[in-house]
Design an enzyme around this catalytic site. Structure first.
Site, PDB file in Angstrom:
ATOM      1  N   THR A  24     -20.408  41.158  -7.980  1.00 48.77           N
ATOM      2  CA  THR A  24     -20.703  40.914  -9.399  1.00 48.77           C
ATOM      3  C   THR A  24     -19.983  39.674  -9.914  1.00 48.77           C
ATOM      4  O   THR A  24     -19.022  39.191  -9.315  1.00 48.77           O
ATOM      5  CB  THR A  24     -20.304  42.129 -10.263  1.00 48.77           C
ATOM      6  OG1 THR A  24     -18.893  42.316 -10.186  1.00 48.77           O
ATOM      7  CG2 THR A  24     -21.025  43.385  -9.801  1.00 48.77           C
ATOM      8  N   ASP A  25     -20.463  39.197 -11.058  1.00 48.69           N
ATOM      9  CA  ASP A  25     -19.832  38.051 -11.720  1.00 48.69           C
ATOM     10  C   ASP A  25     -18.884  38.555 -12.811  1.00 48.69           C
ATOM     11  O   ASP A  25     -18.630  39.757 -12.916  1.00 48.69           O
ATOM     12  CB  ASP A  25     -20.896  37.098 -12.263  1.00 48.69           C
ATOM     13  CG  ASP A  25     -21.817  37.741 -13.299  1.00 48.69           C
ATOM     14  OD1 ASP A  25     -21.472  38.801 -13.869  1.00 48.69           O
ATOM     15  OD2 ASP A  25     -22.902  37.180 -13.534  1.00 48.69           O
ATOM     16  N   MET A  26     -18.389  37.652 -13.628  1.00 50.36           N
ATOM     17  CA  MET A  26     -17.425  38.011 -14.677  1.00 50.36           C
ATOM     18  C   MET A  26     -17.996  38.996 -15.697  1.00 50.36           C
ATOM     19  O   MET A  26     -17.256  39.722 -16.348  1.00 50.36           O
ATOM     20  CB  MET A  26     -16.940  36.748 -15.402  1.00 50.36           C
ATOM     21  CG  MET A  26     -16.081  35.846 -14.539  1.00 50.36           C
ATOM     22  SD  MET A  26     -14.475  36.552 -14.170  1.00 50.36           S
ATOM     23  CE  MET A  26     -13.714  36.463 -15.772  1.00 50.36           C
TER      24      MET A  26
END
Length: 140
Positions: A13-15
């Site tokens: 996942t990203d931020m």
């Protein structure tokens, strides 16, 4: 249709906690490998003469419709849409419950590598070819 599942890991996942788009290509490959194993095959098969038959990708695409998040369990539905003389074309759909998240396609070519030789595309050997069954096209 072949179905595999994948639980989204934190590192995918990203931020914002959304699965990074590149991971959908990895998920396609995961499902393709599981499909091949279900047929008693592999993405890399050593032949008696020491040569290796493999399935490099010649095309991959994916269109995104909704985000996937950390801990989601994604269902990956893979269909063999076309079996060519030297290639396989798969359609892939990604679902969380009944919500489609993305859809894509993957085309692989049957290739052989002999020791010290370059990669060469070949017709799918008969003992492998007979294991693949194309999905019928859906009527409109």
């Amino acid at each position: 249709m072949f179905t595999a599942t994948h639980r989204v890991q934190f590192h995918e996942t990203d931020m914002a906690g959304i699965v990074h788009f590149s991971n959908f290509y990895r998920y396609m490959e995961e499902a393709e490998h599981a499909y091949l194993r279900s047929l008693g095959l592999s993405v890399s098969m050593t032949r008696p003469d020491g040569s290796v038959i493999g399935w490099p990708r010649v095309r991959a695409q994916c269109t995104f419709e909704a985000p996937a998040y950390f801990e989601d369990v994604i269902e990956i539905r893979l269909k063999l849409m076309r079996k060519g003389v030297k290639s396989l074309t798969f359609e892939v759909e990604f679902y969380r419950d009944e919500r489609r998240l993305a859809r894509g396609s993957l085309k692989t070519a049957c290739c052989i590598v002999a020791h010290g030789q370059p990669l060469v595309s070949i017709p799918i050997p008969e003992d492998i070819d007979v294991k693949f069954v194309e999905e019928p096209a859906e009527s409109a």
